[in-house]
Design a protein around this motif. Sequence first.
Motif, short mmCIF file in Angstrom:
data_model
loop_
_atom_site.label_atom_id
_atom_site.label_comp_id
_atom_site.label_asym_id
_atom_site.label_seq_id
_atom_site.Cartn_x
_atom_site.Cartn_y
_atom_site.Cartn_z
N ALA A 90 1.11 -1.32 0.05
CA ALA A 90 -0.16 0.42 -0.22
C ALA A 90 0.77 1.20 -0.39
O ALA A 90 0.43 1.63 1.10
CB ALA A 90 -1.33 0.12 1.04
N SER A 91 1.71 1.36 -1.11
CA SER A 91 2.18 2.33 -1.30
C SER A 91 2.56 2.66 -2.38
O SER A 91 2.77 2.13 -3.03
CB SER A 91 4.16 2.30 -0.34
N PRO A 92 2.79 4.12 -3.43
CA PRO A 92 2.64 4.73 -4.57
C PRO A 92 4.59 4.74 -4.51
O PRO A 92 4.32 4.68 -5.67
CB PRO A 92 2.46 6.08 -4.25
N ASP A 93 4.96 4.50 -3.78
CA ASP A 93 7.02 4.28 -4.27
C ASP A 93 6.91 2.52 -5.09
O ASP A 93 6.69 2.30 -4.22
CB ASP A 93 7.71 4.06 -2.85
N LEU A 94 6.90 2.94 -6.75
CA LEU A 94 7.48 2.13 -6.99
C LEU A 94 9.32 1.76 -7.56
O LEU A 94 9.58 0.88 -8.45
CB LEU A 94 6.77 2.37 -8.15
N THR A 118 -5.59 7.69 2.97
CA THR A 118 -6.37 9.51 4.04
C THR A 118 -5.05 9.95 2.92
O THR A 118 -4.42 9.26 2.90
CB THR A 118 -6.47 8.56 4.99
N ARG A 119 -5.41 10.85 3.55
CA ARG A 119 -4.36 12.30 3.14
C ARG A 119 -4.08 12.74 4.58
O ARG A 119 -4.69 13.04 4.83
CB ARG A 119 -4.96 13.31 2.48
N ALA A 120 -2.91 13.58 4.72
CA ALA A 120 -2.66 14.14 5.09
C ALA A 120 -1.85 15.59 5.76
O ALA A 120 -1.61 16.04 4.46
CB ALA A 120 -0.69 13.51 6.13
N LEU A 121 -3.57 16.20 6.66
CA LEU A 121 -3.97 17.55 6.71
C LEU A 121 -3.50 18.19 7.36
O LEU A 121 -2.84 17.81 8.69
CB LEU A 121 -5.42 17.32 5.99
N ILE A 122 -2.90 19.05 7.12
CA ILE A 122 -3.08 20.07 8.70
C ILE A 122 -4.22 21.29 8.79
O ILE A 122 -3.91 21.56 7.46
CB ILE A 122 -1.75 20.88 8.41
N ARG A 123 -3.95 21.42 9.65
CA ARG A 123 -5.40 22.71 10.00
C ARG A 123 -5.95 23.21 11.27
O ARG A 123 -4.38 22.70 12.16
CB ARG A 123 -6.92 21.62 9.76
N VAL A 155 -1.82 0.22 8.21
CA VAL A 155 -0.81 -0.20 7.00
C VAL A 155 -1.07 0.73 5.89
O VAL A 155 -0.35 -0.11 4.30
CB VAL A 155 -1.17 -1.60 6.92
N ILE A 156 -1.63 1.24 6.02
CA ILE A 156 -2.18 2.03 4.55
C ILE A 156 -2.04 3.75 4.71
O ILE A 156 -2.60 4.17 5.54
CB ILE A 156 -3.95 2.24 3.89
N PRO A 157 -0.94 4.16 3.91
CA PRO A 157 -0.95 6.10 4.27
C PRO A 157 -2.12 6.77 3.65
O PRO A 157 -3.11 6.21 3.24
CB PRO A 157 -0.05 5.92 2.54
N GLU A 158 -2.09 7.97 3.94
CA GLU A 158 -1.39 8.42 4.75
C GLU A 158 -1.26 8.30 6.43
O GLU A 158 -0.09 7.88 6.88
CB GLU A 158 -0.91 10.41 4.30
N GLY A 216 -1.64 6.01 19.40
CA GLY A 216 -1.87 7.09 18.41
C GLY A 216 -1.69 7.99 17.72
O GLY A 216 -1.70 6.49 17.16
N LEU A 217 -1.46 8.54 16.50
CA LEU A 217 -1.83 9.46 15.40
C LEU A 217 -0.14 8.95 14.72
O LEU A 217 0.81 8.40 15.01
CB LEU A 217 -1.48 10.41 15.47
N VAL A 218 -0.50 8.22 14.11
CA VAL A 218 0.40 7.26 13.00
C VAL A 218 0.86 7.47 11.62
O VAL A 218 -0.21 8.12 11.31
CB VAL A 218 0.23 5.60 12.99
N ASP A 219 1.74 8.29 11.62
CA ASP A 219 1.66 8.62 10.20
C ASP A 219 2.81 7.21 9.51
O ASP A 219 3.55 6.90 8.74
CB ASP A 219 3.44 9.36 10.04
N VAL A 220 1.73 6.67 8.01
CA VAL A 220 2.17 5.19 7.77
C VAL A 220 3.24 5.58 6.44
O VAL A 220 4.15 4.71 6.01
CB VAL A 220 0.78 4.41 7.02
#
Length: 611
Positions: free
Chosen positions: A225-229, A435-440, A583-586, A593-597
């Motif tokens: 589950a990563s866009p990195d090829l 999901t997307r990693a957002l900052i608000r 195991v699925i970003p982001e 707690g909060l995890v950055d995948v």
Amino acid sequence: MKKGARIVTKPSALASWQESAARLVDVAAGRSPADMVIRNGRWANVHSGEIIDGIDVAIAAGRFAFVGPSAAHAIGPQTKVIDADRRYMAPGLCDGHMHVESGMVTATEFARAVIPHGTTTMFVDPHEIANVLGLEGVRLMHDEAAGLPINMFVQMPSCVPSAPGLENAGASLGPDDVREAMAWPNIIGLGEMMNFPGVVAGDSKMLGEIAATQSAGKTVGGHYASPDLGLPFHAYVAGGPADDHEGVRLADCIARVRQGMRAMLRLGSAWYDVASQIKAVTEHGLDPRNFILCTDDSHSGTLVNDGHMNRVVRHAIAQGLKPITAIQMATLNTAQHFGLERELGSITPGRRADLILTSDLVALPIEMVIARGVVLAENGRLTVEIAPYPYPEASRRTVHVGRKLTADDFVINAPARASKVKANVIGVIENQAPTRALIRELACEGGRVLMDREQDVCQIAVVERHRGFGGVSNALISGFGYNIDCAVASTVAHDSHHMIVVGTSHADMALAANRLAEVGGGVVVINDGKELALVELPIAGLMSDERAEIVAAKADKMVEAMRACGCSLNNAYMQHSLMALVVIPELRLSDIGLVDVRKFEKIPLFVDERV
């Protein structure tokens, strides 16, 4: 169920080809009558890619014995004869990757729901129940599946927990457990290897599970589950997974197929990943034999109201795929991938007699379903009953919160003297698992961080429910659109299956969590202190023991309640249940707690704060 339907309490075991060979040969040669003959059909031949008219099919001992222009020689006084009336005869449909628990029903009820839609084979990964009940949960699902009148093969879960160190599940499995399960008769391989960073890093536990599977000669399921090829992807492929259903872009499926993997394209209740990737075949000319259709996750409402693999095949055809090719991707390709080509996936001699009759290969109405030579459904209705599986009492006592929760448990405290904070926020993407990693930027008042309905930012919490610690992990989320005081709670929380609570009101969040602890698991929607909908899921907090139609009706009411609270997302509940899947970003939220995948590490809730 039709009145007077035949009761199937314990389906007779299908004899092996070796045990049936003499009879099959005699029927094909005209020396012995068949049990069933289907006459005058159009043969959807998935081996040659042809539609062949004027074909008869003879069935004996639950297997195809003869397929040709006339089976008159195989008809005896006791032979059941069915007139296909020039309808198409296609193989029973196969789901190459799915989770029964996502339907919120047992394997038996899942089968009851999908048989009328033409599904006769499923490859299931029960890692949901495994995260709650461990190896015993896998065994329960294995034994239930083995007693069904259709083919339900089980993959041994590979990642329990899915991300060690980033979550705490109710159980833990390792290479020794995998090695033991590989000897069980209905285990077909290893379930999706979700810990892709572990494989890439050469983790001995992950590679040990893969090795145990390959030593048993069985198939290893993938989950990258990563866009990195780049190099991580190549390292993952080298680690042994043979397929992957996590692709969402055209480049994803092309990369997988080029590296010798099967690309599994999924259309579930909330995952719409076929249209973007099927262009690899329709526009780029890649070999379709290396593509497989699957659902991954379908809730009961989808199964009852919209269909199962027939829905996926229709969708693939609508994207420009030839009908026979779409059917190949849901039959023969799947069978070949799991080493079962000689057993199923086509209407050819020796294979299990799994077949559907349909008058239109594009619209794909399922007018008759035959599995192992028995008519199981006609015109959308079961013609048999299937006895329920007796889940033990221990599987029904799994929600242990440990205390009564209060509104204060869901408060996010602000940094000292802060009037505003910049927060990391989980961003929901409609119809996709990532999901997307957002900052608000959010206001603070009275030492508390405020939610912001104008920015569509509300709270999410994971409540520990396996060991009764009473722990609550809080974070922020955007995308559900809730615009009134409300909360939605669920004990279906992939993959560790604690309790996920999303809401705009701390008081409603507490009420929702306490309600699920009271009923032993499920999904509940609360609005301003009132219960709008409840789906009880007493088995491991994941599955109901009620009929699929009843669960679907409750699920429909739950979806309507979410909509009444302002959520207009397609299948929002499926999105809700994946918010803890680390195991699925982001970004995801687990019990720690909060995890950055993207980095596989815990991160602070506030941007300028340290963990």
